[in-house]
Write an enzyme that holds these catalytic residues in place. Sequence first.
Site, mmCIF file in Angstrom:
data_model
loop_
_atom_site.group_PDB
_atom_site.id
_atom_site.type_symbol
_atom_site.label_atom_id
_atom_site.label_comp_id
_atom_site.label_asym_id
_atom_site.label_seq_id
_atom_site.Cartn_x
_atom_site.Cartn_y
_atom_site.Cartn_z
ATOM 1 N N TYR A 1 60.758 4.245 78.139
ATOM 2 C CA TYR A 1 61.658 3.313 77.543
ATOM 3 C C TYR A 1 62.915 3.301 78.468
ATOM 4 O O TYR A 1 63.051 3.714 79.544
ATOM 5 C CB TYR A 1 62.021 3.715 76.144
ATOM 6 C CG TYR A 1 60.844 3.432 75.182
ATOM 7 C CD1 TYR A 1 60.010 2.288 75.220
ATOM 8 C CD2 TYR A 1 60.209 4.627 74.376
ATOM 9 C CE1 TYR A 1 59.098 2.269 74.335
ATOM 10 C CE2 TYR A 1 59.231 4.590 73.609
ATOM 11 C CZ TYR A 1 58.630 2.983 73.727
ATOM 12 O OH TYR A 1 57.518 2.759 72.809
ATOM 13 N N ARG B 1 63.507 13.839 74.038
ATOM 14 C CA ARG B 1 62.204 13.736 74.163
ATOM 15 C C ARG B 1 61.766 12.906 75.412
ATOM 16 O O ARG B 1 62.563 12.033 76.074
ATOM 17 C CB ARG B 1 61.676 12.733 73.175
ATOM 18 C CG ARG B 1 60.121 12.491 72.997
ATOM 19 C CD ARG B 1 59.909 11.914 71.429
ATOM 20 N NE ARG B 1 58.321 12.269 71.256
ATOM 21 C CZ ARG B 1 57.368 11.655 70.602
ATOM 22 N NH1 ARG B 1 57.593 10.437 70.188
ATOM 23 N NH2 ARG B 1 56.297 12.504 70.297
ATOM 24 N N GLY C 1 52.187 12.661 63.802
ATOM 25 C CA GLY C 1 52.543 11.229 63.476
ATOM 26 C C GLY C 1 51.556 10.937 62.459
ATOM 27 O O GLY C 1 51.654 10.851 61.140
ATOM 28 N N ARG C 2 50.403 10.103 63.001
ATOM 29 C CA ARG C 2 49.465 9.389 62.154
ATOM 30 C C ARG C 2 48.770 10.447 61.223
ATOM 31 O O ARG C 2 48.420 9.925 60.200
ATOM 32 C CB ARG C 2 48.475 8.691 63.097
ATOM 33 C CG ARG C 2 49.417 7.601 63.969
ATOM 34 C CD ARG C 2 48.688 7.364 65.270
ATOM 35 N NE ARG C 2 48.244 8.338 65.843
ATOM 36 C CZ ARG C 2 47.249 8.413 66.980
ATOM 37 N NH1 ARG C 2 46.604 7.174 67.243
ATOM 38 N NH2 ARG C 2 47.205 9.459 67.794
ATOM 39 N N CYS D 1 43.365 11.486 60.170
ATOM 40 C CA CYS D 1 43.647 10.381 60.755
ATOM 41 C C CYS D 1 42.299 9.922 61.617
ATOM 42 O O CYS D 1 41.959 10.942 62.132
ATOM 43 C CB CYS D 1 44.868 10.606 61.480
ATOM 44 S SG CYS D 1 44.895 9.233 62.947
ATOM 45 N N CYS E 1 42.414 5.261 64.826
ATOM 46 C CA CYS E 1 42.142 3.686 65.068
ATOM 47 C C CYS E 1 43.150 3.091 65.494
ATOM 48 O O CYS E 1 43.065 2.012 66.182
ATOM 49 C CB CYS E 1 41.382 3.293 63.831
ATOM 50 S SG CYS E 1 42.520 2.993 62.396
ATOM 51 N N GLU F 1 23.502 5.757 45.254
ATOM 52 C CA GLU F 1 23.381 5.316 46.935
ATOM 53 C C GLU F 1 21.822 5.337 46.994
ATOM 54 O O GLU F 1 21.222 6.076 46.676
ATOM 55 C CB GLU F 1 24.001 6.397 47.586
ATOM 56 C CG GLU F 1 23.787 6.669 49.177
ATOM 57 C CD GLU F 1 23.923 5.305 49.617
ATOM 58 O OE1 GLU F 1 25.088 4.664 49.676
ATOM 59 O OE2 GLU F 1 23.017 5.110 50.594
ATOM 60 N N LYS G 1 33.748 9.778 68.313
ATOM 61 C CA LYS G 1 34.111 9.254 66.837
ATOM 62 C C LYS G 1 33.897 10.391 65.673
ATOM 63 O O LYS G 1 33.599 10.136 64.546
ATOM 64 C CB LYS G 1 32.934 8.026 66.455
ATOM 65 C CG LYS G 1 33.297 6.773 67.385
ATOM 66 C CD LYS G 1 34.587 6.294 66.838
ATOM 67 C CE LYS G 1 35.148 5.129 67.596
ATOM 68 N NZ LYS G 1 34.714 3.826 67.236
HETATM 69 C C1 LIG Z 1 53.471 3.362 64.253
HETATM 70 C C2 LIG Z 1 53.932 4.389 65.141
HETATM 71 C C3 LIG Z 1 55.273 4.211 65.435
HETATM 72 C C4 LIG Z 1 55.899 5.145 66.499
HETATM 73 N N1 LIG Z 1 57.255 5.243 66.827
HETATM 74 C C5 LIG Z 1 57.804 5.925 67.484
HETATM 75 C C6 LIG Z 1 59.250 5.979 67.693
HETATM 76 O O1 LIG Z 1 59.835 5.325 67.055
HETATM 77 N N2 LIG Z 1 59.611 6.927 68.686
HETATM 78 C C7 LIG Z 1 58.855 7.656 69.372
HETATM 79 O O2 LIG Z 1 59.323 8.600 70.112
HETATM 80 N N3 LIG Z 1 57.616 7.584 69.010
HETATM 81 C C8 LIG Z 1 57.008 6.944 68.297
HETATM 82 N N4 LIG Z 1 55.749 6.989 68.137
HETATM 83 C C9 LIG Z 1 54.750 7.913 68.793
HETATM 84 C C10 LIG Z 1 54.617 9.131 67.799
HETATM 85 O O3 LIG Z 1 56.029 9.983 67.705
HETATM 86 C C11 LIG Z 1 53.659 10.269 68.547
HETATM 87 O O4 LIG Z 1 53.994 10.701 69.731
HETATM 88 C C12 LIG Z 1 52.126 9.450 68.603
HETATM 89 O O5 LIG Z 1 52.039 9.025 67.249
HETATM 90 C C13 LIG Z 1 51.091 10.842 68.782
HETATM 91 O O6 LIG Z 1 51.328 11.667 67.658
HETATM 92 P P1 LIG Z 1 50.034 11.567 66.641
HETATM 93 O O7 LIG Z 1 48.787 11.566 67.529
HETATM 94 O O8 LIG Z 1 50.123 12.872 65.805
HETATM 95 O O9 LIG Z 1 50.131 10.429 65.914
HETATM 96 C C14 LIG Z 1 55.155 6.108 67.125
HETATM 97 C C15 LIG Z 1 53.738 6.249 66.631
HETATM 98 C C16 LIG Z 1 53.224 5.414 65.883
HETATM 99 C C17 LIG Z 1 51.704 5.422 65.456
#
Ligand SMILES: Cc1cc2nc3c(=O)[nH]c(=O)nc-3n(C[C@H](O)[C@H](O)[C@H](O)COP(=O)(O)O)c2cc1C
Length: 648
Positions: free
Chosen positions: A176, A225, A322-323, A346, A349, A416, A434
């Site tokens: 970024y 970060r 995150g997710r 999660c 997907c 079922e 998967k």
């Molecule tokens: C919908 C969404 C929005 C995200 N927005 C940001 C963000 O604003 N800033 C950031 O540093 N990372 C962002 N990420 C990346 C997450 O912080 C994270 O690194 C990434 O989803 C991997 O982690 P996870 O596998 O636990 O989801 C975003 C991820 C998702 C899915």
Amino acid sequence: MENSYNKLLERAYIGKLGVKNRFVMAPMGIGIDVMSGCIEEKDVEYYAERARGGTGMLNLGFQIVTNKTDPFTMSRYGIGTPLQEMGWTRLCDRVHGYGTAVMVQLSCGLGRNAMMVPGVQNVSSSENACFFDPSSMTRPLTAEEIHAIVQAFGAAAAACKRAGVDAIEIHGHVGYLLDQFMTPLWNKREDEYGAQTFENKMRFVTEIYQACRAAVGSDYPIAFRMVIEHGIAGGRTREESAEIIRYLDHLGIDAFDVDWGCYDAYEWVFPTCYMPDGCLMDISAAYAKSITKKPVMVAGAFTPETAKQAVEEGKADFIVIGRGLLADPEFAGKLQEGRREDIRPCIKCNRFCLSASGTARDSSCSVNPAVLKETIYGRIAKAKKSRKVVVVGGGVGGMEAARVAAMKGHEVIVYEKTDKLGGQLLAASVPVFKGRLAMLVDYYKVQLDKLGVKVEYGKEITADSEELKDAYKIIVATGAHGFVPPIKGVNGTKVLEVIDAHTGDQARIGTKVIVAGGGPSGCDCAIELAMEGKEVTIVEMLDKLYPTGTLDNRFSVLRRIQEEKITVMTGTKVKEFNDKGAIVESKDGEKTLEADTIIVAMGTRPNSEVAEKILDKYVCAQTIGDCRVIGQVGEAVHQGFYAGWCIE
Ligand SMILES: Cc1cc2nc3c(=O)[nH]c(=O)nc-3n(C[C@H](O)[C@H](O)[C@H](O)COP(=O)(O)O)c2cc1C
């Protein structure tokens, strides 16, 4: 209490900030109305749900410090006005009520990664090709703009502290805008912010850090970060990262939130199902830990098991989810209570969270429709009266409907027709990559069992079945079947439908395979067979492989197809199956492709015949999932959720 996840659940520190456990919600730029910058009740509830669910700290994700420079931020407001600050205070008060800390990620924008805004030029450290339109070039930020951004960071940091935020994170990762200054690949400036020397390359970050530090004081945690490697030619190497981490550590950064990749290596940023669980713990976190003694945080598709491994093996101090926290806000709390089996996984997907952006759909989660709608759907209250609910079909949609109806206190029975719950996911979850789908099926089995949902196997329901007669509500979730087009020779012994190829007839698959159909299921099947050492060709009628897939997963699928050396023939139609293999036709004419097996993956069709008859007979019946309209897991789960939820 003895708990095998104790190491994850112990208190840990960032500087002087004590965090009640090692779980941090990942920064995700959803959940706060970025267009107004104001925090609404629904946003507070979204975060409160994750705090109530036991998360140690919430990183609220991407908040912009100024909307004056980066086009991505221009229609948005960050943190700063008194009205916005009131929202932040409300949010912090609520989250703190659960003993959860709040971190805010501060950002100046996306630079070359920003979506194109008509008539506005993207900005960067220097002239760079824009990611989404490489024919457009960015313009370098002026020194005045850089100084204004630095000041804005300081002001935003001060606002965070005033509002009760416990820590801030500087958003320096995955290529970024800020990272575009820290990386010679993108930074070709010749002034004091150029990348000719380490000092100059780090000047922008340094000034930002200093402005933040001056605003918040010496005891306030500031995290950074960054990616350890960009994963592309000319991007950052781990040796460069080591130098940067040592420098920032010395400067005063209190914690490092490390990941990997950039938009040009997208799948590392939002790991897809093709990436292993906990995929960043070794390449990012363990490496950073070898460089600094400051706490290291890391995200990357963690399961409880990989998270445990990362902290027990000393690879990370905090696990960033995150997710996983969209899918289940109680991820940490359920581990604390010894209820690992209740965590809804999660499925990686990226469809309802990431790919919702720019569509008519709110950001949500395929397996958790309540995301950002916690004020309405966060708690499932008991209905006034318990009713008899019949669910026809034990696929993912039917199981979700049954789960939610049972939580509402209804008496639920699932019929079922096979001897297993799971529907099409049983076939879809066969490829090793998967595995999360198999975890989802297991989750549902456990939930239905715990909720006392009766499941009758081997029972095929028709409109005339007695079982439907006294139901208050009938939810028909009979799914779909594989579509086999009327191509000459389709009934030949070499031809297999893709669902059968996964579930029953693997032994019939020879070493040389044609997969007819290059959509998501055809591609997955091709990758799976190639991983087993088979020689695979995908034949796709359209000009593009994986045409219905989202951008985020498509990147991964195409890479895997290349890595597995799968032959791809697009713009090619199958005309006939025969003893040799298949006759195909493209703009270059017809030819025979030899194969031992041809797998037909040309989509599915709704199992709507019985469903329609039930609808005709019973006004209390409704259809959900594929038998209504073909969709993916998310559509089926969402429809099941609402169908179950609406039974009063
Ligand atoms: C919908 C969404 C929005 C995200 N927005 C940001 C963000 O604003 N800033 C950031 O540093 N990372 C962002 N990420 C990346 C997450 O912080 C994270 O690194 C990434 O989803 C991997 O982690 P996870 O596998 O636990 O989801 C975003 C991820 C998702 C899915």
